[in-house]
Design a protein around this motif. Structure first.
Motif, mmCIF file in Angstrom:
data_model
loop_
_atom_site.group_PDB
_atom_site.id
_atom_site.type_symbol
_atom_site.label_atom_id
_atom_site.label_comp_id
_atom_site.label_asym_id
_atom_site.label_seq_id
_atom_site.Cartn_x
_atom_site.Cartn_y
_atom_site.Cartn_z
ATOM 1 N N GLY A 1 0.858 -1.264 0.105
ATOM 2 C CA GLY A 1 -0.063 0.032 -0.174
ATOM 3 C C GLY A 1 0.811 1.258 0.008
ATOM 4 N N VAL A 2 0.268 2.470 -0.250
ATOM 5 C CA VAL A 2 0.776 3.576 -0.474
ATOM 6 C C VAL A 2 -0.058 4.685 0.199
ATOM 7 N N ASN A 3 0.577 5.902 0.422
ATOM 8 C CA ASN A 3 -0.154 6.928 0.741
ATOM 9 C C ASN A 3 0.889 8.421 0.307
ATOM 10 N N LYS A 4 0.018 9.185 0.230
ATOM 11 C CA LYS A 4 0.800 10.627 -0.154
ATOM 12 C C LYS A 4 -0.277 11.882 0.149
ATOM 13 N N PRO A 5 -0.219 12.323 1.334
ATOM 14 C CA PRO A 5 -1.324 13.191 1.812
ATOM 15 C C PRO A 5 -1.028 14.433 1.090
ATOM 16 N N ASP B 1 -6.253 20.483 -2.619
ATOM 17 C CA ASP B 1 -5.216 20.368 -3.708
ATOM 18 C C ASP B 1 -5.127 18.952 -4.381
ATOM 19 N N VAL B 2 -5.881 18.003 -3.809
ATOM 20 C CA VAL B 2 -5.632 16.442 -4.510
ATOM 21 C C VAL B 2 -5.955 16.483 -5.970
ATOM 22 N N THR B 3 -4.966 16.069 -6.618
ATOM 23 C CA THR B 3 -4.591 15.915 -8.110
ATOM 24 C C THR B 3 -5.366 14.652 -8.441
ATOM 25 N N GLU B 4 -5.616 14.675 -9.902
ATOM 26 C CA GLU B 4 -5.750 13.415 -10.543
ATOM 27 C C GLU B 4 -4.754 12.633 -10.440
ATOM 28 N N GLU B 5 -3.497 12.721 -10.406
ATOM 29 C CA GLU B 5 -2.318 12.089 -10.573
ATOM 30 C C GLU B 5 -2.288 11.306 -9.001
ATOM 31 N N ASN B 6 -2.421 12.189 -8.052
ATOM 32 C CA ASN B 6 -2.532 11.841 -6.510
ATOM 33 C C ASN B 6 -3.473 10.656 -6.308
ATOM 34 N N TRP B 7 -4.765 10.761 -6.699
ATOM 35 C CA TRP B 7 -5.785 9.961 -6.869
ATOM 36 C C TRP B 7 -5.410 8.758 -7.648
ATOM 37 N N LYS B 8 -4.880 8.738 -8.667
ATOM 38 C CA LYS B 8 -4.758 7.600 -9.454
ATOM 39 C C LYS B 8 -3.534 6.597 -8.931
ATOM 40 N N GLN C 1 -13.583 5.539 8.465
ATOM 41 C CA GLN C 1 -13.484 6.991 8.780
ATOM 42 C C GLN C 1 -12.875 7.734 7.519
ATOM 43 N N GLY C 2 -13.364 8.788 7.065
ATOM 44 C CA GLY C 2 -12.816 9.847 5.904
ATOM 45 C C GLY C 2 -11.745 10.745 7.035
ATOM 46 N N TYR C 3 -10.538 11.122 6.792
ATOM 47 C CA TYR C 3 -9.729 11.778 7.506
ATOM 48 C C TYR C 3 -9.273 12.884 6.609
ATOM 49 N N ASP C 4 -8.912 14.141 7.002
ATOM 50 C CA ASP C 4 -8.744 15.123 6.141
ATOM 51 C C ASP C 4 -7.141 14.857 5.790
ATOM 52 N N ASN C 5 -6.664 15.450 4.660
ATOM 53 C CA ASN C 5 -5.350 15.460 4.184
ATOM 54 C C ASN C 5 -4.840 14.097 3.488
ATOM 55 N N VAL C 6 -5.966 13.030 3.829
ATOM 56 C CA VAL C 6 -5.492 11.715 3.047
ATOM 57 C C VAL C 6 -6.935 11.000 2.289
ATOM 58 N N ALA C 7 -7.397 11.998 1.687
ATOM 59 C CA ALA C 7 -8.899 11.504 1.167
ATOM 60 C C ALA C 7 -8.696 10.151 0.051
ATOM 61 N N PRO C 8 -7.760 10.426 -0.811
ATOM 62 C CA PRO C 8 -7.549 9.163 -1.652
ATOM 63 C C PRO C 8 -7.293 8.048 -0.943
ATOM 64 N N TYR C 9 -6.446 8.076 0.002
ATOM 65 C CA TYR C 9 -6.021 7.175 0.854
ATOM 66 C C TYR C 9 -7.215 6.326 1.501
ATOM 67 N N GLU D 1 5.193 19.056 5.273
ATOM 68 C CA GLU D 1 5.354 19.782 4.006
ATOM 69 C C GLU D 1 4.174 20.572 3.340
ATOM 70 N N ILE D 2 3.010 20.116 3.567
ATOM 71 C CA ILE D 2 1.737 20.567 3.223
ATOM 72 C C ILE D 2 1.019 21.582 4.332
ATOM 73 N N GLY D 3 1.868 21.826 5.369
ATOM 74 C CA GLY D 3 1.473 22.801 6.392
ATOM 75 C C GLY D 3 0.531 22.189 7.309
ATOM 76 N N ALA D 4 0.380 20.730 7.384
ATOM 77 C CA ALA D 4 -0.697 20.211 8.243
ATOM 78 C C ALA D 4 0.146 20.055 9.793
ATOM 79 N N ALA D 5 1.345 20.077 9.849
ATOM 80 C CA ALA D 5 2.224 19.997 11.173
ATOM 81 C C ALA D 5 3.275 20.860 11.224
#
Ligand code: NAD
Length: 265
Positions: A96-100, A105-112, A152-160, A207-211
Motif C-alpha cells: 500500500g501507499v499514501n501521499k497526503p 489540492d488533491v490531483t488526479e495524479e495523486n488519486w490515480k 472513517q474519512g480523514y482530512d489530508n488523506v482523502a484518496p487513501y 510539507e503541506i502545512g498540516a504539522a
C-alpha cells in the motif's frame, strides 16, 4: 506443529513494515512464505533473514519482485511461488501507499497513484490468487490490508481513505463470489503503526502545512488510542496469523480492527 504449518503463503509489501512482520510471523509458525515487493533487492534480503527464523520446522522461504498494479507481474509472482512450494493456500494483499495532500489540492495524479496500488492492486491480487486456488481445487484464504481509513474519512488523506474503503468493498464482494470455491476473504484494519510509511506521512504532512514539527501529526492523530500507544508491526501479527490459520476457517467477508481502540465499529 506451528499454527500455519505446511501452508503456502504470499505476502506483498513484505520488504518492510507490516508486510515484513506478517511474513516473519508466518515463518515462525511453520508456513512456506514468499516475501514479495516492488523493492526487489530489499525483499530478497528480508527473505534471506527470515530463513533464519525457521527454527527446525519444514518451512521454506522465497521472494519475488512484484508491482501489484501489473497483472503480468502478479501472475509471475504466483507462478514462482507455486513452482517453489507446489501450491498457493494464503494470499496477503498488503502492499500500500499514501501521499497526503490537502483536500482541495488533491490531483488526479495523486488519486490515480493511490487508488491504483491500494485499490486495483488489491483487486488484481485477489483475482489471480483465486484463479490459482480454483485451479488447485483446494480452496484458500485471501487476506486484505484495510485501515482505520477504511472506516472513517480523514482530512489530508482523502484518496487513501477512498482506496481503503475500496479494500473493504472488495473483501465483501470477493467473499460472496469466491465462497463457492471454498475460498474465504477477510481483512484487517490497523490504526497507527510505527513504520516507514508513517515516517513519510509525518514529513508529508509538515510539507503541506498540516504539522509544524516532526512527530506532531502522529501524536495528534493517535492521541485517543484506548490502548495508550501506537502499534508496532508485531502488534498486528497475532491477528494476521490467525486469519491465515485453520482457526479462522468459518470466517469470511470480515474486516477485523486492530487499532488499539481508535475507531469503534
Ligand atoms: P510501508 O510503506 O512501510 O511498506 C509498504 C511496502 O509496500 C513497501 O515495502 C513498498 O516497497 C511496498 N510497495 C509499495 N508499492 C508497491 C507496489 N506497487 N507493488 C508492490 N509493493 C509495493 O507501509 P506499512 O506501514 O507497512 O503498510 C503496509 C500496509 O498497511 C499498507 O497497505 C498500508 O496502507 C496499511 N496500513 C498501514 C498503517 C500504518 O499506520 N503504518 C495503518 C493502516 C494500514
Amino acid at each position: 506443529m506451528g499454527r500455519v504449518s505446511g501452508r503456502s503463503c504470499i505476502v506483498t509489501g513484505a520488504a518492510q513494515g507490516i508486510g515484513r512482520a506478517i511474513g516473519e510471523a508466518l515463518v515462525r509458525e511453520g508456513a512456506d512464505v514468499c516475501f514479495a515487493d516492488i523493492d526487489g533487492n530489499k525483499v530478497a534480503e528480508v527473505a534471506e533473514q527470515a530463513g533464519g527464523l525457521i527454527n527446525g520446522s519444514a518451512a521454506k522461504v522465497t521472494h519475488a519482485w512484484v508491482d501489484v498494479t501489473d497483472r503480468a507481474a502478479v501472475k509471475d509472482m504466483i507462478a514462482k511461488t507455486v513452482s517453489v512450494f507446489g501450491k498457493l493456500d494464503v494470499k496477503f494483499n498488503n502492499a500500500g501507499v499514501n501521499k497526503p495532500m490537502n483536500f482541495l489540492d488533491v490531483t488526479e495524479e495523486n488519486w490515480k497513484f493511490i487508488m491504483d496500488v491500494n485499490g486495483l492492486g488489491c483487486l488484481i491480487g485477489m483475482q489471480e490468487a483465486a484463479r490459482q486456488m480454483i485451479s488447485q481445487g483446494t480452496g484458500g484464504k485471501i487476506i486484505n490490508t484495510a485501515s482505520i481509513a477504511s472506516r472513517q474519512g480523514y482530512d489530508n488523506v482523502a484518496p487513501y481513505c477512498a482506496s481503503k474503503f475500496a479494500v473493504v468493498s472488495l473483501t465483501q464482494s470477493g467473499a460472496r463470489d469466491l465462497a463457492k470455491h471454498n475460498i474465504t476473504v477477510n481483512g484487517f484494519a490497523p490504526g497507527v503503526v510505527a513504520t516507514e510509511m508513517w515516517d513519510q506521512v509525518d514529513k508529508d504532512l509538515m510539507e503541506i502545512g498540516a504539522a509544524d514539527r516532526p512527530g506532531q501529526a502522529m501524536e495528534e492523530f493517535s492521541s485517543d488510542i484506548l490502548r495508550g500507544r501506537v502499534a508496532k508491526p508485531q502488534d498486528i501479527t497475532g491477528t494476521t496469523t490467525y486469519l491465515a490459520a485453520p482457526d479462522s476457517d468459518y470466517m469470511t467477508g470480515q474486516v477485523v480492527m486492530i487499532d488499539g481502540g481508535m475507531v469503534l465499529v
